[in-house]
Design a protein around this motif. Structure first.
Motif, PDB file in Angstrom:
ATOM      1  N   SER A  90       9.254   9.909   8.407  1.00 55.75           N
ATOM      2  CA  SER A  90       8.565  10.741   9.409  1.00 55.75           C
ATOM      3  C   SER A  90       7.055  10.584   9.293  1.00 55.75           C
ATOM      4  CB  SER A  90       8.966  12.212   9.230  1.00 55.75           C
ATOM      5  OG  SER A  90       8.569  12.693   7.957  1.00 55.75           O
ATOM      6  N   LEU A  91       6.559  10.441   8.070  1.00 51.55           N
ATOM      7  CA  LEU A  91       5.123  10.218   7.878  1.00 51.55           C
ATOM      8  C   LEU A  91       4.714   8.862   8.444  1.00 51.55           C
ATOM      9  CD1 LEU A  91       4.575  11.586   4.238  1.00 51.55           C
ATOM     10  CD2 LEU A  91       4.135  12.735   6.418  1.00 51.55           C
ATOM     11  N   PHE A  92       5.568   7.869   8.228  1.00 58.23           N
ATOM     12  CA  PHE A  92       5.284   6.532   8.761  1.00 58.23           C
ATOM     13  C   PHE A  92       5.166   6.567  10.285  1.00 58.23           C
ATOM     14  CE2 PHE A  92       7.424   2.763  10.641  1.00 58.23           C
ATOM     15  CZ  PHE A  92       6.381   1.868  10.488  1.00 58.23           C
ATOM     16  N   LEU A 101      17.276   1.817  13.398  1.00 53.44           N
ATOM     17  CA  LEU A 101      17.055   3.111  14.033  1.00 53.44           C
ATOM     18  C   LEU A 101      15.609   3.572  13.943  1.00 53.44           C
ATOM     19  CD1 LEU A 101      20.261   5.064  12.853  1.00 53.44           C
ATOM     20  CD2 LEU A 101      19.713   4.345  15.189  1.00 53.44           C
ATOM     21  N   ALA A 102      14.981   3.319  12.785  1.00 58.07           N
ATOM     22  CA  ALA A 102      13.711   3.984  12.509  1.00 58.07           C
ATOM     23  C   ALA A 102      12.484   3.078  12.452  1.00 58.07           C
ATOM     24  CB  ALA A 102      13.825   4.746  11.171  1.00 58.07           C
ATOM     25  N   VAL A 103      12.675   1.760  12.332  1.00 53.50           N
ATOM     26  CA  VAL A 103      11.525   0.881  12.093  1.00 53.50           C
ATOM     27  C   VAL A 103      11.270  -0.080  13.252  1.00 53.50           C
ATOM     28  CG1 VAL A 103      10.576  -0.904  10.588  1.00 53.50           C
ATOM     29  CG2 VAL A 103      11.794   1.036   9.587  1.00 53.50           C
ATOM     30  N   VAL A 104      12.332  -0.660  13.782  1.00 57.24           N
ATOM     31  CA  VAL A 104      12.183  -1.735  14.760  1.00 57.24           C
ATOM     32  C   VAL A 104      11.350  -1.317  15.971  1.00 57.24           C
ATOM     33  CG1 VAL A 104      13.426  -3.153  16.427  1.00 57.24           C
ATOM     34  CG2 VAL A 104      14.233  -2.998  14.075  1.00 57.24           C
ATOM     35  N   GLY A 105      11.607  -0.132  16.488  1.00 53.12           N
ATOM     36  CA  GLY A 105      10.854   0.328  17.658  1.00 53.12           C
ATOM     37  C   GLY A 105       9.370   0.419  17.388  1.00 53.12           C
ATOM     38  N   THR A 106       9.039   0.916  16.205  1.00 54.81           N
ATOM     39  CA  THR A 106       7.625   1.032  15.837  1.00 54.81           C
ATOM     40  C   THR A 106       6.969  -0.340  15.725  1.00 54.81           C
ATOM     41  OG1 THR A 106       8.079   3.074  14.616  1.00 54.81           O
ATOM     42  CG2 THR A 106       6.030   1.927  14.086  1.00 54.81           C
ATOM     43  N   CYS A 114      -1.569  13.210   5.153  1.00 56.17           N
ATOM     44  CA  CYS A 114      -1.236  12.323   6.274  1.00 56.17           C
ATOM     45  C   CYS A 114      -1.554  12.968   7.624  1.00 56.17           C
ATOM     46  CB  CYS A 114       0.245  11.945   6.228  1.00 56.17           C
ATOM     47  SG  CYS A 114       0.666  10.796   4.895  1.00 56.17           S
ATOM     48  N   THR A 115      -1.632  14.282   7.641  1.00 56.50           N
ATOM     49  CA  THR A 115      -1.926  15.000   8.897  1.00 56.50           C
ATOM     50  C   THR A 115      -3.308  15.644   8.871  1.00 56.50           C
ATOM     51  OG1 THR A 115      -0.792  16.954   8.000  1.00 56.50           O
ATOM     52  CG2 THR A 115       0.517  15.443   9.335  1.00 56.50           C
ATOM     53  N   ASP A 116      -4.138  15.190   7.948  1.00 57.06           N
ATOM     54  CA  ASP A 116      -5.481  15.747   7.797  1.00 57.06           C
ATOM     55  C   ASP A 116      -6.288  15.570   9.081  1.00 57.06           C
ATOM     56  OD1 ASP A 116      -7.333  16.544   5.189  1.00 57.06           O
ATOM     57  OD2 ASP A 116      -8.484  15.605   6.799  1.00 57.06           O
ATOM     58  N   ASP A 117      -7.197  16.489   9.325  1.00 59.50           N
ATOM     59  CA  ASP A 117      -8.035  16.414  10.530  1.00 59.50           C
ATOM     60  C   ASP A 117      -9.013  15.242  10.492  1.00 59.50           C
ATOM     61  OD1 ASP A 117      -6.837  18.643  11.595  1.00 59.50           O
ATOM     62  OD2 ASP A 117      -8.338  20.043  10.805  1.00 59.50           O
TER      63      ASP A 117
END
Length: 592
Positions: A208-210, A243-248, A175-178
């Motif tokens: 956190s990955l999302f 907390l974790a989804v709505v803002g995104t 998920c953090t690959d260049d």
């Protein structure tokens, strides 16, 4: 023994020769015969000779490699290597195929690897499949790392806790690959992987990955993260979603890339179901209204397509209020949108809002919009409204519908563009069913008859089919009174094309009318046209009489129809008339 030995090596030898041939089609055909070759070799030699050979000879045309990837993942081929106990022997060639440059080949290889994984035991997964995932995920070329992303979910639940920790860590690395292509692949599989991960690890790792992927600098990654959001949200509590989804999600609805906003609009109802009605009320209604007003037409069209479903999934306690106060102002603007695709998408769903807002609100807010769309310059907009009239009819009643919308429909039915008239004809049986016999006869029956004498043949033909469909709905006796007198009167028209239309229409109506109606009303008129001065009319009489003969008693066929056709076949001066009449005689004799 020697001869038997020669036969046993023959399939491999032939395969080697064919795969080295310059002809791609020959190589492709040889790959498609792998099952036959494996059957001839037996499972042991397939594992020890055929699979290693295939693994070492993968430098080929993409079409051939795709076919090979498909073959190796087939359930029947798993049987040919010895069944599930030996299915892991298929992994090496598929692993190699999962690293090639061509995307479609890699995708097919991953699909086959997933199929093979479903046949493996937990021990085989640990011993063979997990090491393969690690090799692919740490491969030097991005191609292998993208393929690895699609394999985590099928192996995760069959592994030990320690291995699960390794897999989550490895997926995080991808998920953090260049390379954006790898992150894109990981984002595309994030939701699928989250579904098999333990709830506590979803909150700790997957979320956190999302967030990381949803904030990626590449829009192609962000939009795939949004696609995964509904899967992740369905695994979380209401509090965690807030907390974790709505803002995104709110950020995605306003993303600088129209492609991300398009994905948001396209997946909106899935997200809405995943987060629930309460969060939808407080957060998503405003976001959806924003998508309906988006600057990009593609986004507005996608949001319009989801409009009805979105409104249906709103909580009953706030649905009507939200539609009228937040959604309706957007719709009023979209009805006159500059983009016809947006208006067409809206027209396909707007009628479905009537049952949701009720009769009074439909009359006050929606009917004016329906009328505007019925007069739109784009035919697809008008037709989408007409095809959905039943939704409005159930809410406001036929009286209100006929007063408000029928004048616009009649205007369309007389449109100067024949393709518009044709499209209206095709929807006439639907309108008739919704309006009922009384209203139809009063408002639209005359219009249907006018189409029979239209200048365009396609309209006349469609009008005949329309009458058949109407009789099928309203019955044979209705046809005797309301349709046939007008149709049959055209048999005396001075224009031979109108007389031809009479025959074409009789042909079709005979399929749905009773025997009495055919004999008493249709047959005399058709027999009378056998003396028509125009040959085209006379040979169509022969054709029509043949059709009628299938639906009336044999004695009438013998006494009335056969003599008439016999005269046309033997006495008529036109060669075409005699030909078709003779064909009709043959057909009638075969029937009897």
């Amino acid at each position: 023994m020697a001869a038997e030995g020669d036969n046993s090596i023959y399939p491999i030898a032939v395969l080697i020769d064919e795969l080295r041939n310059d002809d791609v089609q020959l190589r492709l055909n040889s790959i498609k015969k792998l099952s036959t070759i494996a059957l001839a070799l037996g499972d042991e030699r397939t594992r020890s000779e055929l699979l290693p050979f295939l693994t070492d000879t993968l430098d080929d045309d993409d079409e051939v490699l795709w076919a090979l990837a498909e073959q190796l993942g087939d359930a029947d081929f798993i049987v040919l290597v010895g069944g599930p106990d030996h299915a892991h022997t298929l992994l090496p060639p598929l692993e190699s195929l999962a690293t090639v440059e061509e995307t479609v080949v890699r995708d097919k290889a991953v699909e086959s690897l997933r199929a093979v994984a479903s046949k493996l035991s937990g021990k085989q997964i640990e011993e063979f499949f997990i090491p393969m995932i690690k090799r692919l995920a740490s491969g030097e070329w991005f191609t292998s790392r993208t393929s690895a992303c699609g394999l985590f979910s099928v192996a995760y639940s069959l592994t030990s806790n320690n291995t699960k920790d390794e897999l989550r860590t490895l997926f995080r690395t991808l998920c953090t690959d260049d390379t954006p292509m790898v992150r894109r692949a990981a984002a595309g599989k994030l939701g699928e992987f989250a579904k098999v991960v333990e709830p506590e690890n979803v909150k700790r790792d997957m979320m956190s990955l999302f967030h990381h992927l949803a904030a990626d600098d590449q829009d192609s990654v962000r939009l795939l993260a949004i696609e995964a959001c509904s899967s992740i949200a369905s695994l979380l509590s209401k509090e965690d979603i807030e907390l974790a989804v709505v803002g995104t999600l709110n950020n995605a609805a306003k993303d600088k890339s129209w492609r991300v906003r398009y994905m948001m609009a396209d997946k909106f109802t899935e997200l809405q179901v995943a987060v629930g009605p309460d969060i939808t009320k407080t957060n998503l209604v405003h976001a959806f209204a924003g998508l309906l007003k988006d600057a990009e037409a593609e986004v507005r069209a996608a949001a319009c397509t989801r409009l009805k479903d979105f409104c249906e999934h709103l909580g009953e306690d706030y649905r009507v209020d939200s539609i009228l106060t937040q959604i309706m102002p957007c719709i009023q603007q979209l009805v006159n949108d500059v983009n016809q695709h947006v208006k067409t998408a809206l027209a396909s769903v707007i009628m479905g809002l009537s049952p949701l807002v009720g009769k009074e609100n439909t009359i006050e807010h929606l009917l004016p919009l329906f009328l505007t769309q019925l007069k739109d310059e784009c035919p697809d907009v008008r037709l989408n409204i007409i095809s959905s009239l039943d939704s409005v009819n159930k809410v406001i009643g036929i009286s209100q519908l006929s007063q408000s919308l029928l004048p616009a429909i009649v205007e369309l039915a007389e449109d100067s563009k024949w393709r518009v008239r044709l499209a209206i004809i095709e929807y006439m049986p639907l309108l008739a069913e919704q309006l009922g016999v009384t209203v139809f006869e009063e408002k639209l029956n005359q219009l249907c008859m006018q189409w029979l004498i239209d200048n365009v043949y396609a309209i006349r033909e469609a009008a005949s089919v329309n009458l058949r469909n109407l009789v099928e709905k309203f019955g044979s006796e209705w046809a005797r009174v309301a349709i046939l007198p007008k149709v049959l009167s055209m048999a005396k028209d001075s224009n031979y094309l109108h007389r031809m239309t009479t025959l074409f229409t009789v042909n079709l109506l005979s399929e749905v009318c009773s025997e009495d109606v055919i004999v008493e009303t249709m047959l005399p008129v058709v027999l009378g046209l056998s003396n028509d001065p125009v040959p085209n009319v006379r040979f169509n009489v022969a054709k029509t009489l043949t059709k009628l003969a299938h639906n009336i008693p044999a004695n009438i066929v013998q006494n009335d129809i056969s003599p008439c056709i016999q005269d046309l076949a033997t006495k008529d001066s036109d060669i075409d008339v005699t030909y078709f009449a003779q064909e009709s005689l043959i057909a009638i004799k075969q029937k009897s």
